[in-house]
Design an enzyme around this catalytic site. Structure first.
Site, PDB file in Angstrom:
ATOM      1  N   ASN A  23      73.753   4.399  23.927  1.00 24.25           N
ATOM      2  CA  ASN A  23      72.486   5.133  23.928  1.00 24.25           C
ATOM      3  C   ASN A  23      72.087   5.356  22.472  1.00 24.25           C
ATOM      4  OD1 ASN A  23      70.330   6.859  24.242  1.00 24.25           O
ATOM      5  ND2 ASN A  23      71.529   8.578  25.023  1.00 24.25           N
ATOM      6  N   LYS A  25      69.495   6.710  21.314  1.00 21.15           N
ATOM      7  CA  LYS A  25      68.732   7.948  21.120  1.00 21.15           C
ATOM      8  C   LYS A  25      67.542   7.677  20.184  1.00 21.15           C
ATOM      9  CE  LYS A  25      72.693  10.794  22.301  1.00 21.15           C
ATOM     10  NZ  LYS A  25      73.402  12.074  22.112  1.00 21.15           N
ATOM     11  N   HIS A 110      69.468  12.685  31.191  1.00 23.31           N
ATOM     12  CA  HIS A 110      70.338  12.972  30.054  1.00 23.31           C
ATOM     13  C   HIS A 110      70.214  14.451  29.688  1.00 23.31           C
ATOM     14  CE1 HIS A 110      71.999  12.905  25.983  1.00 23.31           C
ATOM     15  NE2 HIS A 110      72.585  11.764  26.307  1.00 23.31           N
ATOM     16  N   GLU A 112      69.931  15.973  27.020  1.00 17.10           N
ATOM     17  CA  GLU A 112      68.902  16.288  26.034  1.00 17.10           C
ATOM     18  C   GLU A 112      67.518  16.345  26.672  1.00 17.10           C
ATOM     19  OE1 GLU A 112      71.628  14.171  22.609  1.00 17.10           O
ATOM     20  OE2 GLU A 112      69.851  13.142  23.378  1.00 17.10           O
ATOM     21  N   GLU A 182      78.651  13.676  31.384  1.00 14.46           N
ATOM     22  CA  GLU A 182      78.562  13.987  29.958  1.00 14.46           C
ATOM     23  C   GLU A 182      78.609  15.494  29.769  1.00 14.46           C
ATOM     24  OE1 GLU A 182      74.726  12.675  28.466  1.00 14.46           O
ATOM     25  OE2 GLU A 182      73.786  14.133  29.782  1.00 14.46           O
ATOM     26  N   GLY A 188      77.764  14.695  20.686  1.00 12.81           N
ATOM     27  CA  GLY A 188      77.388  14.782  19.284  1.00 12.81           C
ATOM     28  C   GLY A 188      78.084  15.891  18.515  1.00 12.81           C
ATOM     29  N   SER A 226      81.099  12.011  22.803  1.00 10.13           N
ATOM     30  CA  SER A 226      81.907  11.732  21.604  1.00 10.13           C
ATOM     31  C   SER A 226      83.021  10.727  21.876  1.00 10.13           C
ATOM     32  CB  SER A 226      82.486  13.038  21.035  1.00 10.13           C
ATOM     33  OG  SER A 226      81.442  13.893  20.595  1.00 10.13           O
TER      34      SER A 226
END
Length: 266
Positions: A23, A25, A110, A112, A182, A188, A226
């Site tokens: 991904n 991003k 996702h 985010e 996730e 991150g 991660s």
């Protein structure tokens, strides 16, 4: 809420080996992408049996991926999609538009998108349906925040998130999705769920898929959070971890290839 599956939609079964999806991003440039994709395609790892690799890129780079990756061992897709097919929805990108660029995958839900754009479980389910209708594979993301984990609510959260999607699908549709666990606290941050923690949640998600239908049990369940070359082997060794959804490490060809290599049969 159900709809017909496009004829070109395919099943991504865990029986085919590990699936590793990068991904990107909000990263990329035409020149930088060319260098990264060139580095990936130069490796024989992507053509090795037992691992399937893909990258999910910002919308403007789908045309570049189509030109560079058509017929290659590296698949590609998008990071989001509209729940709408057409109409007065400025700034939205519909699933049929993405499909026209040959994309195979679309990430939906996702963390985010949920956190910064207020996406709901029902909205994620609607997007998954749009992706299936367009003949692509939705990668359905689920995961808990640190506060939810510390409160002991991990299974309740991922159950709610995945249940909403599965309830919107027939078993025939559900067999064509990919699920990505996730943990939000590990995205991150450099923190990673231990292999045992990941396996516990993946086994729970597998049981939910099994309850939807015998064939649905073999849906690939990826771990995202991660993942790096130095922890991929241990994570991928877990019986219910079928690959990874890779963030930062997907921006470096050597790291992404090392993670793909970790997914090869041993």
């Amino acid at each position: 809420m159900t709809s017909a599956i496009a004829a070109s939609a395919r099943t991504i079964s865990r029986k085919a080996g590990k699936l590793v999806v990068g991904n990107w991003k909000l990263h990329g440039s035409l020149a930088g992408n060319e260098a990264l994709l060139g580095g990936l395609l130069a490796s024989p790892v992507l053509s090795a049996p037992g691992v399937t690799a893909a990258v999910c890129v910002p919308f403007p780079y789908l045309a570049q991926c189509q030109a560079r990756l058509s017929g290659q061992a590296l698949g590609y897709g998008a990071q989001d999609v509209s729940a709408q097919v057409s109409g007065a929805f400025s700034g939205e990108v519909a699933a049929p538009m993405i499909a026209e660029f040959g994309a195979q995958f679309v990430i939906v839900g996702h963390s985010e998108r949920r956190q910064y754009h207020g996406e709901t479980d029902a909205g994620v389910a609607a997007k998954a349906l749009r992706v299936l209708d367009a003949g692509m594979t939705p990668i359905v993301c689920v995961g808990e925040t640190l506060a939810e984990r510390e409160a002991g609510d991990t299974k309740a959260v991922v159950t709610r998130q995945l249940d909403t999607v599965l309830a919107a699908l027939t078993a025939e549709q559900a067999v064509k999705i990919v699920v990505a666990y996730e943990p939000v606290w590990a995205i991150g941050t450099g923190k990673t769920a231990t292999s045992a923690e990941a396996q516990e949640v993946h086994a729970h998600l597998r049981a939910m898929l099994r309850a939807k239908g015998e064939a649905v049990e073999d849906v690939a369940v990826l771990y995202g959070g991660s993942v790096k070359p130095d922890n991929a082997v241990e994570l991928f060794a877990m019986p219910d971890v079928d690959g990874g959804l890779i963030g930062g490490a997907a921006l470096k060809a050597a790291d992404f290839l090392a993670i793909c290599e970790a997914g090869l049969p041993r």
